[in-house]
Design an enzyme around this catalytic site. Structure first.
Site, PDB file in Angstrom:
ATOM      1  N   HIS A  79      21.028  33.265  25.104  1.00 53.98           N
ATOM      2  CA  HIS A  79      19.787  32.838  25.759  1.00 53.98           C
ATOM      3  C   HIS A  79      20.035  32.032  27.030  1.00 53.98           C
ATOM      4  O   HIS A  79      19.118  31.808  27.819  1.00 53.98           O
ATOM      5  CB  HIS A  79      18.946  31.983  24.794  1.00 53.98           C
ATOM      6  CG  HIS A  79      18.827  32.600  23.438  1.00 53.98           C
ATOM      7  ND1 HIS A  79      19.639  32.242  22.368  1.00 53.98           N
ATOM      8  CD2 HIS A  79      18.017  33.574  22.979  1.00 53.98           C
ATOM      9  CE1 HIS A  79      19.317  32.972  21.322  1.00 53.98           C
ATOM     10  NE2 HIS A  79      18.342  33.793  21.665  1.00 53.98           N
ATOM     11  N   GLU A 131      15.820  30.107  25.959  1.00 59.64           N
ATOM     12  CA  GLU A 131      15.990  30.739  27.272  1.00 59.64           C
ATOM     13  C   GLU A 131      15.251  29.959  28.363  1.00 59.64           C
ATOM     14  O   GLU A 131      15.764  29.763  29.468  1.00 59.64           O
ATOM     15  CB  GLU A 131      15.504  32.196  27.257  1.00 59.64           C
ATOM     16  CG  GLU A 131      15.832  32.895  28.566  1.00 59.64           C
ATOM     17  CD  GLU A 131      15.199  34.271  28.724  1.00 59.64           C
ATOM     18  OE1 GLU A 131      14.842  34.618  29.864  1.00 59.64           O
ATOM     19  OE2 GLU A 131      15.069  34.997  27.718  1.00 59.64           O
ATOM     20  N   SER A 228      12.472  34.872  17.099  1.00 59.64           N
ATOM     21  CA  SER A 228      12.856  35.824  18.145  1.00 59.64           C
ATOM     22  C   SER A 228      11.630  36.148  19.002  1.00 59.64           C
ATOM     23  O   SER A 228      10.675  36.775  18.533  1.00 59.64           O
ATOM     24  CB  SER A 228      13.397  37.107  17.499  1.00 59.64           C
ATOM     25  OG  SER A 228      13.320  38.184  18.405  1.00 59.64           O
ATOM     26  N   SER A 273      17.560  41.755  18.677  1.00 60.95           N
ATOM     27  CA  SER A 273      18.705  41.146  18.000  1.00 60.95           C
ATOM     28  C   SER A 273      18.805  41.561  16.528  1.00 60.95           C
ATOM     29  O   SER A 273      19.555  40.977  15.752  1.00 60.95           O
ATOM     30  CB  SER A 273      18.674  39.618  18.144  1.00 60.95           C
ATOM     31  OG  SER A 273      17.378  39.117  18.076  1.00 60.95           O
TER      32      SER A 273
END
Length: 316
Positions: A79, A131, A228, A273
């Site tokens: 990230h 992120e 996520s 992911s």
């Protein structure tokens, strides 16, 4: 007793993207090169199954650099991290490997370039997501303003409306982001945007595949982790495109079978992911209960590959 019939619409592309693939490879190669334990700051990617399997191989997951000893390698998650983190690792003379996805790094470079040109940045992203924290941490405090919705744009207090640029988190909803960008351009007509949108190819492709199957299905299952971002966006895309029931599951054991009672078609996709093994597990769970027909709906083909950092390509 005969099983009821059910059609599974399998979205493609789905699952692992090139950035996730590379990040997992980095941890595995680091363990191979330096032996266990290898420390990883933050979950390498947002998937419990992936994190647990790397932990079994010798990875130790921590939230901060303070939790790492100086004498073991540390890896930064896909990230991205604020600039202060590698600076601190270098100060402590640690061996560190940056597994930041190259498409996230591209946004970091873009932000830096605008900053050097004297522009203040507006970032479209989710507050608190690693992120977003990593990207905002590339520049001094106050240089990046965060907005999440069109409503947030109205409340922005900027230094100079003529000297602005925007960037986005790579895992946002393509449709929602369009609305935020429109609000930014309406309020700040001279704001500079990216040459090519920051939302990554994998996020865009997975959302397009969900749109393609949503008209065929009674329910959508997204295989992915609750933390996520790109997986949660897939659930929202399913709902926004007329899918009456969209559920995020980490694996087959979490499927709410009662909610699926009486349905005839289910769409399946997986966040960037989530490994394909978990998709197969979900398909097998349906096959145990239904007479299943599987239909693949492919909207794009992906052949992107990212190299691992040089330090892992060299012998120990």
């Amino acid at each position: 007793m005969t099983k009821p019939s059910l059609t599974l619409y399998l979205a493609a592309p789905r699952g692992f993207c090139a950035g996730v693939d590379r990040a997992i490879k980095i941890v595995e190669l680091a363990i191979e090169k330096w032996g266990a334990p290898v420390y990883v700051r933050h979950e390498i990617v947002h998937n419990k199954f992936v994190v647990d399997s790397l932990r079994d191989k010798g990875a130790v997951f921590v939230e901060e650099l303070d939790d790492c000893p100086d004498d073991r390698p540390v890896i930064f998650s896909a990230h991205g991290v604020p600039k202060a983190v590698p600076a601190e690792a270098a100060k402590r003379e640690m061996v560190y490997v940056d597994a930041t996805c190259p498409l996230v790094s591209k946004v970091h470079i873009e932000a830096e370039r605008h900053f050097e040109a004297g522009l203040q940045m507006v970032m479209i992203g989710h507050a608190g997501h690693p992120e977003t924290i990593g990207t905002m941490g590339q520049l001094p405090v106050g240089e990046v303003l965060l907005v999440e919705t069109p409503g947030d744009v109205a409340g922005l207090s900027v230094r100079d409306p003529e000297k602005l640029a925007f960037i986005t988190q790579t895992t946002l909803s393509v449709d929602d982001t369009v609305d935020v960008i429109a609000a930014l351009r309406a309020r700040f007509p001279n704001i500079i945007g990216p040459h090519k949108e920051d939302i990554c190819y994998a996020t865009t492709n997975r959302q397009a595949a969900v749109k393609a199957i949503s008209s065929h299905i009674d329910a959508l299952l997204v295989i992915g982790a609750p933390n996520s971002s790109n997986s949660k966006r897939l659930v929202e895309v399913g709902s926004a495109n007329g899918c009456a029931y969209s559920q995020l599951v980490q694996r087959a054991t979490e499927i709410d079978w009662r909610a699926l009672a009486g349905i005839q078609s289910v769409g399946i996709t997986a966040g960037a992911s989530a490994p394909e093994l978990l998709v197969n597990e979900v398909i097998d769970a349906f096959k145990a209960r239904y007479d299943v027909t599987v239909e693949l709906v492919e909207t794009a083909q992906e052949n992107v590959e990212f190299k691992v950092p040089r330090i892992l390509r060299e012998p120990a």
